[in-house]
Design an enzyme around this catalytic site. Structure first.
Site, PDB file in Angstrom:
ATOM      1  N   CYS A  36       0.815  -1.223   0.000  1.00 50.16           N
ATOM      2  CA  CYS A  36       0.000   0.000   0.000  1.00 50.16           C
ATOM      3  C   CYS A  36       0.847   1.271   0.000  1.00 50.16           C
ATOM      4  CB  CYS A  36      -0.939   0.008   1.196  1.00 50.16           C
ATOM      5  SG  CYS A  36      -2.101  -1.388   1.204  1.00 50.16           S
ATOM      6  N   HIS A  94      -3.353   7.397   1.783  1.00 48.10           N
ATOM      7  CA  HIS A  94      -3.736   6.058   1.335  1.00 48.10           C
ATOM      8  C   HIS A  94      -5.150   5.799   1.807  1.00 48.10           C
ATOM      9  CE1 HIS A  94      -4.006   1.839   0.725  1.00 48.10           C
ATOM     10  NE2 HIS A  94      -3.787   1.497   1.982  1.00 48.10           N
ATOM     11  N   ASN A 142      -9.989  -0.077  -0.486  1.00 50.99           N
ATOM     12  CA  ASN A 142      -8.525  -0.034  -0.403  1.00 50.99           C
ATOM     13  C   ASN A 142      -7.953  -0.639  -1.683  1.00 50.99           C
ATOM     14  OD1 ASN A 142      -5.804  -0.431   0.128  1.00 50.99           O
ATOM     15  ND2 ASN A 142      -6.118  -1.143   2.226  1.00 50.99           N
TER      16      ASN A 142
END
Length: 325
Positions: free
Chosen positions: A115, A252, A282
């Site tokens: 990520c 993020h 996500n």
């Protein structure tokens, strides 16, 4: 003092056609739309179609970024593509993008920091431009996390989605001050002792399979808020800036609660935070460039705005970057 800056020329993104609303999980899991929204802020996500690869998403985002920048593939010297879900073990997914956009020279390679991948990729691209090894680099985040989900684990499979975003950076002269456009500072970190908090239980060298994602959600949350805020503050300090100077935090997009807590810890109001997690879930390395592209297209981000980007992922790996748009 004149310095070389990596300045944004354009951006673009792509999301797969299939939209998966939270309610779709109710048929197979002990969960609900309300449960997912309350704990994550996620309302829907996109899943790649059967046969649709990470490279397919990346290529479409790349073409969108080229169009936005008024460039062609021949103008690109390098591609740095962040992904944890490549098409193949090798070669890099970036080389597929290179061929597809008509880029016949230069170089293309992948980076893997899950990520945090886009921050790592942008830091790498910035270093290549500042050192004179490239003039124009496309930085891409692209993922098909739907391919590595355990669909019986309600704590993880409802969180992730697929997508891609791309940003084009080009060398330009700056005055060496925080008023310059372009990448102003970066901060990268990792700590392998936290491996077991977020990982995929497979790989070519271990199981010979892709594996599925495993996560200790509460522990990741605890680390995320502290580490993201600290990295963001470090990046700002390196640029001679503070949180008060930030026009937009572009975090993020993992979990709305993490986003809110991190902003609160840094003393930044949510009215200065770009949030797309409700629509994308996500998307790992794709989440920041997706959010950048969506915000730029809507006019939320304007030329000259100071952005703070920050992300954390498996490794644990985390980092931040300041960028004047």
């Amino acid at each position: 003092m004149s310095v070389t800056r990596a300045v944004t020329m354009g951006c673009g993104h792509y999301l797969p056609v299939r939209v998966v609303e939270n309610a779709e999980f109710e048929a197979t899991l002990d969960t609900s739309d309300q449960w997912i929204r309350e704990r994550t802020g996620i309302e829907r996500r996109h899943f790649a179609a059967e046969g649709e690869l990470t490279s397919d998403l990346a290529i479409k985002a790349a073409f969108a970024a080229l169009e936005n920048a008024g460039l062609t593939g021949a103008d690109i010297d390098g591609i740095v593509l962040a992904t944890a879900t490549p098409d193949e073990t090798f070669p890099s997914t970036a080389t597929k993008v290179q061929t597809a956009i008509g880029m016949t020279g230069g170089y293309a390679f992948d980076v893997q920091a899950v990520c945090a991948g886009f921050i790592y990729a942008m830091t790498t691209a910035n270093a290549l431009i500042v050192s004179g090894q490239a003039k124009t680099i496309m930085v891409i985040g692209a993922e098909t996390f739907s391919r590595i989900m355990d669909w019986s684990d309600r704590a993880t499979c409802v969180l992730f989605g697929d997508g891609a975003g791309a940003v084009i950076l080009r060398a330009a002269e700056g005055d060496g001050t925080a008023a310059d456009r372009g990448v102003l500072s970066t901060d990268l970190n990792s700590d392998g002792q936290f491996h077991d908090l977020l990982y995929v239980d497979g790989g070519p060298s271990s199981t010979g399979t892709a594996g599925v994602l495993r996560m200790e959600g509460r522990e990741v949350f605890r680390h995320a808020v502290h580490k993201l805020a600290a990295s963001g503050e470090t990046a700002l300090e390196r640029a001679g800036l503070s949180a008060a100077d930030v026009d937009w935090i572009v975090p993020h997009q993992a979990n709305l609660r993490i986003i809110r807590k991190t902003a609160e810890k840094m003393g930044v109001g949510m009215d200065r935070v770009v949030v797309t997690v409700q629509d994308h879930g996500n998307t790992s390395a794709a989440s920041i460039p997706l959010a950048l592209s969506v915000a730029a297209a809507s006019g939320q981000i304007a030329r000259g705005d100071l952005l703070l980007m920050e992300a954390i992922g498996g490794g644990l790996a985390w980092g931040a970057a300041t960028l004047r748009w």
